[in-house]
Design a protein around this motif. Structure first.
Motif, short mmCIF file in Angstrom:
data_model
loop_
_atom_site.label_atom_id
_atom_site.label_comp_id
_atom_site.label_asym_id
_atom_site.label_seq_id
_atom_site.Cartn_x
_atom_site.Cartn_y
_atom_site.Cartn_z
N THR A 721 -9.40 -3.63 -3.10
CA THR A 721 -9.13 -2.21 -2.92
C THR A 721 -8.64 -1.92 -1.51
O THR A 721 -8.98 -0.89 -0.91
CB THR A 721 -10.40 -1.39 -3.21
OG1 THR A 721 -11.45 -1.86 -2.35
CG2 THR A 721 -10.82 -1.49 -4.65
N SER A 722 -7.83 -2.83 -1.00
CA SER A 722 -7.23 -2.62 0.32
C SER A 722 -6.05 -3.56 0.45
O SER A 722 -5.93 -4.55 -0.27
CB SER A 722 -8.24 -2.89 1.45
OG SER A 722 -8.64 -4.25 1.43
N CYS A 723 -5.17 -3.23 1.37
CA CYS A 723 -4.04 -4.10 1.67
C CYS A 723 -3.55 -3.80 3.07
O CYS A 723 -3.88 -2.76 3.66
CB CYS A 723 -2.92 -3.93 0.64
SG CYS A 723 -2.10 -2.32 0.69
N THR A 724 -2.76 -4.72 3.59
CA THR A 724 -2.17 -4.56 4.92
C THR A 724 -0.68 -4.32 4.77
O THR A 724 0.00 -5.01 4.02
CB THR A 724 -2.42 -5.81 5.78
OG1 THR A 724 -3.83 -5.98 5.94
CG2 THR A 724 -1.77 -5.68 7.15
N VAL A 725 -0.18 -3.34 5.50
CA VAL A 725 1.25 -3.05 5.53
C VAL A 725 1.77 -3.53 6.87
O VAL A 725 1.35 -3.03 7.93
CB VAL A 725 1.53 -1.55 5.34
CG1 VAL A 725 3.02 -1.29 5.20
CG2 VAL A 725 0.79 -1.02 4.12
N THR A 726 2.66 -4.51 6.85
CA THR A 726 3.11 -5.15 8.09
C THR A 726 4.13 -4.28 8.82
O THR A 726 4.71 -3.34 8.27
CB THR A 726 3.75 -6.51 7.78
OG1 THR A 726 4.95 -6.29 7.02
CG2 THR A 726 2.79 -7.39 6.99
N ALA A 727 4.35 -4.63 10.07
CA ALA A 727 5.33 -3.92 10.88
C ALA A 727 6.72 -4.04 10.30
O ALA A 727 7.53 -3.11 10.35
CB ALA A 727 5.30 -4.43 12.33
N ALA A 728 7.03 -5.21 9.73
CA ALA A 728 8.35 -5.41 9.12
C ALA A 728 8.53 -4.48 7.93
O ALA A 728 9.62 -3.92 7.72
CB ALA A 728 8.49 -6.86 8.69
N GLN A 729 7.48 -4.32 7.12
CA GLN A 729 7.57 -3.39 5.98
C GLN A 729 7.70 -1.95 6.46
O GLN A 729 8.49 -1.17 5.93
CB GLN A 729 6.34 -3.56 5.09
CG GLN A 729 6.31 -4.89 4.34
CD GLN A 729 4.99 -5.11 3.62
OE1 GLN A 729 3.93 -4.76 4.15
NE2 GLN A 729 5.05 -5.72 2.45
N LEU A 730 6.92 -1.59 7.49
CA LEU A 730 6.99 -0.23 8.01
C LEU A 730 8.35 0.08 8.63
O LEU A 730 8.80 1.23 8.61
CB LEU A 730 5.88 -0.01 9.04
CG LEU A 730 4.46 0.08 8.50
CD1 LEU A 730 3.46 0.15 9.64
CD2 LEU A 730 4.31 1.28 7.58
N ALA A 731 8.99 -0.95 9.19
CA ALA A 731 10.32 -0.73 9.78
C ALA A 731 11.33 -0.32 8.73
O ALA A 731 12.33 0.34 9.05
CB ALA A 731 10.78 -1.99 10.50
N ASN A 732 11.07 -0.69 7.49
CA ASN A 732 11.98 -0.35 6.40
C ASN A 732 11.53 0.90 5.64
O ASN A 732 12.13 1.28 4.65
CB ASN A 732 12.08 -1.53 5.41
CG ASN A 732 13.28 -1.42 4.49
OD1 ASN A 732 14.33 -0.91 4.89
ND2 ASN A 732 13.12 -1.88 3.26
N ALA A 733 10.45 1.53 6.12
CA ALA A 733 9.90 2.69 5.41
C ALA A 733 10.78 3.91 5.60
O ALA A 733 11.35 4.14 6.68
CB ALA A 733 8.49 2.98 5.89
N HIS A 734 10.87 4.69 4.54
CA HIS A 734 11.58 5.97 4.60
C HIS A 734 10.62 7.04 5.10
O HIS A 734 9.48 7.14 4.64
CB HIS A 734 12.09 6.35 3.21
CG HIS A 734 12.54 7.78 3.10
ND1 HIS A 734 13.62 8.28 3.77
CD2 HIS A 734 12.02 8.82 2.39
CE1 HIS A 734 13.78 9.56 3.48
NE2 HIS A 734 12.80 9.91 2.64
#
Length: 773
Positions: A721-734
């Motif tokens: 019930t948790s996960c990590t969102v990496t900086a690389a993924q956040l860089a592509n976030a809208h």
């Protein structure tokens, strides 16, 4: 005239809490949102406290002010610019007047004495009282007042003024300086205790300042106009019956009307009193001037208030403020043939609704179960309740067709005097404010997005969960709407969360959803945040049917539904739609598990409430909500003028038993190079949870063409019930800007029967503005 007065629906506030200020006259008041802020005035001494009345909670309080606290004053200038208030001049003790300027930052209750620069030519304003001080744009306009020519405060030699000054303000805080503009035309005669308002027509024309009445040895009832752009004075021709000459009255603008209430007027309306030796009295007369046509309309004539206990009594030197379309008046002196120094002050607070309230926002879903909805909508200021209605395409039996069972008796509600104690639920936490931003809902996973689990959105199509995670029972699964928990969660200051709509791919109704956020409210660390839901907005004239290609468990692609709206049938359904009352609610939220059935001959068939007298609900039968059923909702606000227009329509579906609810209590925590996303299992798992999926809205070229059509990438699938969102993924976030800037996540749960509805989370992003501190 009597009928017009009775139709005004004045209300006296009889129930309030907190320290009520002592009665007074010569005080001033402004409004900041739902707050009335009162300063100064006199009654057995000049008052120096700052009092605040919360019109939403009916509570008085004394804020803890600090800084350069000004001395008490009366008949001063008092204007509000955003959340700062400016105080100029006034009487600080008998015979001694002021020309000092103070600023109050109401967001911090911080006083500051400010010293504007002197005019480049001429002297600054002299000490005075009874002047007008009006704000427009970044300037305050000072006109007239009364000065004391004597240097000895005990030897008052009055001098009436008609000088005119501009005070330029700095943005946010502080002032620039005084100037003496050169005006054209004939200047109004000297006066004090007059009123001045500034009005600008919506369609065209320059802003105009209107000055009315006042005192200049005798009371006046002349009307003057100043064009703010050309600085030209004129005396407009008026129509209708002019109000009696008066001073110490109030003037307030609502829409295109300037409302004049109270003041000192001639004792005898038959005598043409033009000298200061005449007899005068307080009045409760009430008129307005149509500022577009300059026509006077009398609503309450002088003396008429004595015949109606439901009208405010005569008074002068009171205060009046506008909140929304509601006019509030408080205190003042009610002298009638009494000497100047022997006045009796009244302490009552009244309000008048001058128009029906606007339509509320669409109904938003907080939580859905198999037989109930928890819903809310944005609050409308200065209303007395809300009428919530629903309809359904599922045949509903008429009252005569169901078994007779008496429902628990509830207070009857007749007209606007209704008792608003219908069923309500607790409000969301105070630190959660809802704003609306559109996210048109259609999620799919095309063939060319297999590698990165890309999910796109199309408008006016049902929200479909990705085929790769739905399994073979997809067609039986996602026809239910959100079911998510509203328990509080400790969260990051910038987190706001909502639940998105999950719809079956073979549903018969296309839905557009809008998401909710905290509207930029400051959510402090370790404070609770409640999930709230998306709000479908449905066009009644379109009910497209959806045809979807078959989907297997190994097939990663989902084809878009093809829609062909049967317009004629939709129009027929809209025309024949019946709306049923859920109830009248004082708060902007409701728990809905039943609705009232009207007798067949009284069923509401139109989009308006023709009869504004609310029915006696204790005499009506109730109908329970059914599982797996689509219901439409609309809500209207109620005030003293009646029921306002209804909101846009929202559609929600009760849950189908067996599928999991949405994950709840979503938390986001930041670290140096990533963020951690966590959640609680659904409150109603309906079995064992097999896995969760989490998605992130990402940048695409499509968003430039239509920013509301988001595309999502799967960032997690598993049992945790948790996960990590990496900086690389956040860089592509809208970053979604449909409301406050936010990064959008979605999380859904799957049990043996398939995936349930998703919870959508908006992670608010900081915005940098030049005016930020």
């Amino acid at each position: 005239m009597a009928a017009a007065a009775a139709a005004l629906h004045w209300r006296r506030v009889s129930s309030f809490t907190g320290p009520v200020p002592r009665s007074r006259h010569g005080h001033r008041a402004v409004a900041i949102r739902e707050l009335i802020i009162i300063f100064g005035g006199g009654n057995e001494g000049i008052a120096d406290e700052l009092h605040v009345y919360n019109t939403a909670t009916n509570q008085w309080f004394l804020p803890a002010v600090r800084g350069d606290i000004p001395p008490g004053c009366a008949a001063h200038g008092f204007v509000c610019d955003g959340t700062r208030i400016l105080v100029f001049g006034g009487m600080v003790e008998y015979g001694r007047y002021s020309n000092e300027l103070y600023e109050l930052q109401a967001s911090r209750w911080l006083w500051k004495k400010v010293k504007p620069q002197n005019p480049s030519a001429g002297l600054p304003p002299c000490p005075r009282l009874g002047h007008s001080f009006s704000l427009y744009g970044n300037k305050c306009y000072l006109f007239g007042g009364l000065a004391n020519e004597s240097e000895d405060s005990n030897n008052n030699i009055p001098r009436y003024l008609n000088d005119f000054y501009e005070l330029e303000l700095q943005h946010g805080s502080g002032v620039m300086g005084w100037s003496i503009p050169v005006t054209k035309g004939v200047v109004p005669s000297p006066r004090e205790s007059h009123t001045a308002i500034i009005y600008s027509r919506k369609d065209s024309g320059n802003p105009k300042m209107f000055i009315f009445g006042g005192m200049s040895g005798c009371r006046l009832n002349d009307l003057w106009e100043l064009d703010i752009e050309t600085l030209t004075w004129s005396k407009p021709e008026t129509k209708g019956t002019e109000p009696l000459p008066r001073s110490l009255h109030t003037a307030n603008v609502i829409g295109n009307k300037m409302y004049i209430f109270g003041g000192w007027v001639p004792q005898s309306t038959e005598d043409n009193i033009s000298s200061q030796d005449g007899e005068w009295k307080c009045t409760g007369s009430f008129s307005y001037l149509n500022l577009d046509t300059t026509e006077w309309v009398c609503l309450i004539s002088d003396g008429q208030e004595d015949k109606h206990n439901s009208l405010p009594g005569p008074r002068a030197g009171h205060c009046a403020v506008i909140i929304g379309t509601r006019l509030y008046i408080w205190s003042g002196r009610d002298g009638y043939r009494k000497a100047w120094n022997n006045q009796v002050c009244c302490k009552d607070l009244w309000y008048l609704d001058t128009d029906k309230p606007p339509a509320p926002s669409q109904v938003q879903l907080i939580r859905a179960t198999t037989n109930s909805f928890q819903v809310k909508w944005d609050e409308v200021s200065t209303v007395e309740g809300y009428l919530l209605q629903l309809s359904s395409d599922t045949p509903t039996p008429a009252a005569s067709e169901i078994p007779v069972t008496m429902v628990p008796e509830t207070p009857s509600a007749q007209g606007i005097k209704m008792d608003l104690r219908s069923q309500t639920i607790n409000k969301l936490p105070n630190n959660v404010q809802i704003s609306i931003s559109e996210t048109k809902a259609k999620v799919m996973e095309p063939e060319n997005a297999k590698k990165n689990n890309l999910i796109s959105k199309e408008s006016i199509a049902p929200l479909c969960l990705p085929a790769s995670t739905l399994g073979p029972e997809i067609s039986a699964n996602v026809n239910e709407l959100l079911d998510f928990d509203t328990r509080a969660a400790k969260s990051d200051p910038s987190v706001s969360s909502i639940a998105s709509t999950a719809q079956n791919m073979v549903t018969q109704q296309a839905v557009k959803t809008e998401s909710s956020s905290t509207n930029g409210a400051v959510v402090k660390d370790d404070t609770s945040l409640t999930t709230v839901s998306s709000k479908p907005e449905v066009n009644e004239t379109a009910a497209p049917s959806a045809r979807v290609a078959s989907v297997g468990s190994d097939d990663l692609s989902v084809q878009l539904p093809k829609t062909s709206p049967p317009r004629q049938n939709a129009r027929v359904r809209a025309r024949e739609r019946r709306w049923y009352d859920v109830g009248i609610f004082q708060s902007s939220s409701a728990l809905v598990n039943q609705f009232y059935l009207l007798p067949e001959e009284k069923a509401v068939l139109t989009s308006k409430v023709e009869n504004e007298d609310a029915p006696n609900y204790s005499l009506l039968k109730k109908q329970d909500l059914a599982p797996g059923t689509l219901y439409r909702f609309r809500v209207a606000a109620i005030n003293g003028c009646g029921i306002g227009p209804f909101s846009k329509i929202s559609e929600f579906k009760t849950c189908i038993p067996g599928f999991p609810g949405a994950p709840s209590i979503v938390k986001i925590s930041k670290s140096a190079d990533c963020i951690h996303l966590s959640w609680e299992p659904p409150v109603s798992p309906s079995g064992n949870i097999l896995e969760y999926s989490a998605y992130l809205a990402i940048k695409t070229n499509q968003l430039h063409e239509n920013p509301s059509q988001l595309m999502f990438m799967k960032i997690y699938c598993g049992l945790r019930t948790s996960c990590t969102v990496t900086a690389a993924q956040l860089a592509n976030a809208h970053v979604d800007h449909t409301s406050k800037p936010a990064i959008v996540f979605r999380i859904s749960a799957k049990n043996e029967r398939g995936y349930g509805p998703a919870t959508q989370v908006r992670w608010l992003q900081e915005t940098k503005t030049s005016g930020s501190k």
